[in-house]
Write a protein that holds these residues in place. Structure first.
Motif, PDB file in Angstrom:
ATOM      1  N   PHE A 152       0.852  -6.825  -3.930  1.00 25.71           N
ATOM      2  CA  PHE A 152       0.844  -7.162  -2.515  1.00 25.71           C
ATOM      3  C   PHE A 152       1.766  -8.345  -2.267  1.00 25.71           C
ATOM      4  CE2 PHE A 152      -3.219  -4.950  -2.929  1.00 25.71           C
ATOM      5  CZ  PHE A 152      -3.090  -4.046  -1.887  1.00 25.71           C
ATOM      6  N   THR A 153       2.442  -8.296  -1.141  1.00 28.06           N
ATOM      7  CA  THR A 153       3.341  -9.378  -0.770  1.00 28.06           C
ATOM      8  C   THR A 153       3.263  -9.583   0.738  1.00 28.06           C
ATOM      9  OG1 THR A 153       5.605 -10.199  -0.967  1.00 28.06           O
ATOM     10  CG2 THR A 153       5.350  -7.847  -0.522  1.00 28.06           C
ATOM     11  N   GLN A 154       3.997 -10.563   1.249  1.00 32.77           N
ATOM     12  CA  GLN A 154       3.973 -10.775   2.689  1.00 32.77           C
ATOM     13  C   GLN A 154       4.597  -9.570   3.397  1.00 32.77           C
ATOM     14  OE1 GLN A 154       5.517 -12.826   0.534  1.00 32.77           O
ATOM     15  NE2 GLN A 154       7.584 -13.224   1.166  1.00 32.77           N
ATOM     16  N   PRO A 155       4.186  -9.347   4.664  1.00 29.29           N
ATOM     17  CA  PRO A 155       4.634  -8.152   5.372  1.00 29.29           C
ATOM     18  C   PRO A 155       6.127  -8.137   5.693  1.00 29.29           C
ATOM     19  CG  PRO A 155       3.120  -9.441   6.734  1.00 29.29           C
ATOM     20  CD  PRO A 155       3.201 -10.104   5.403  1.00 29.29           C
ATOM     21  N   LYS A 156       6.746  -9.312   5.827  1.00 23.44           N
ATOM     22  CA  LYS A 156       8.175  -9.386   6.117  1.00 23.44           C
ATOM     23  C   LYS A 156       8.811 -10.464   5.259  1.00 23.44           C
ATOM     24  CE  LYS A 156       9.843  -9.097  10.271  1.00 23.44           C
ATOM     25  NZ  LYS A 156      10.148  -9.370  11.687  1.00 23.44           N
ATOM     26  N   VAL A 157      10.106 -10.302   5.000  1.00 23.12           N
ATOM     27  CA  VAL A 157      10.855 -11.313   4.266  1.00 23.12           C
ATOM     28  C   VAL A 157      12.023 -11.729   5.167  1.00 23.12           C
ATOM     29  CG1 VAL A 157      12.207 -11.820   2.200  1.00 23.12           C
ATOM     30  CG2 VAL A 157      10.195 -10.339   2.043  1.00 23.12           C
TER      31      VAL A 157
END
Length: 158
Positions: free
Chosen positions: A23-28
């Motif tokens: 899982f990671t942040q929704p936007k980069v």
């Protein structure tokens, strides 16, 4: 029976194989956010240089991550063909690359700048923008070639 003057061509099928993830942040949208994604990949534990490509959709949401090159203690051979192969298969709109300097010093080398230039040119031709190239060092130290202005200088000099 095949004629010896004819060339035989194989039918092939290309497929992106998804092998799990995290899982990671929704936007980069910033170098700091990209840095957090790459640090989750545990690059600091690697004993050689590795180049990793993060594929993003049109809204900068991460869709795929792959190590595309593994080098030695202080060098790595990177070819745009290998970097963009993953991006094409993942249907990426843009990419961010990162590589780990095992020395712990994230200062970009002349070779780092040269490969970034080649990746920017290749991406422009095929329509997949290189948003940034991060160089990761020890701890939380990293250099963003976009944020440092190096990528702007490359664009301006061409």
């Amino acid at each position: 029976m095949r004629d010896s003057h004819q060339q035989y061509v194989e039918f092939v099928r290309l497929k992106l194989i998804r092998e799990g993830g995290f899982f990671t942040q929704p936007k980069v949208d910033s170098p700091e956010e990209a840095h957090l994604v790459f640090r989750q990949w545990a690059m600091e534990e690697m004993d050689r240089e590795h180049l990793v490509v993060l594929c993003l959709d049109t809204k900068h949401r991460p869709t795929a991550l792959q190590t595309v090159a593994v080098g030695t203690l202080d060098s790595i051979l990177i070819h745009p063909r290998e970097v963009f192969k993953t991006a094409l298969l993942a249907n990426a709109a843009s990419i961010i690359c990162a590589h780990w300097h095992p020395s712990g010093d994230p200062a970009p080398s002349l070779e780092d700048v040269k490969i970034t230039n080649r990746l920017m040119k290749a991406g422009e031709i095929i329509g997949i923008k290189l948003l940034d190239h991060l160089i990761l060092g020890a701890g939380d130290h990293f250099v963003s070639l976009q944020e440092s202005g190096i990528m702007n200088k490359i664009t301006a000099s061409d």
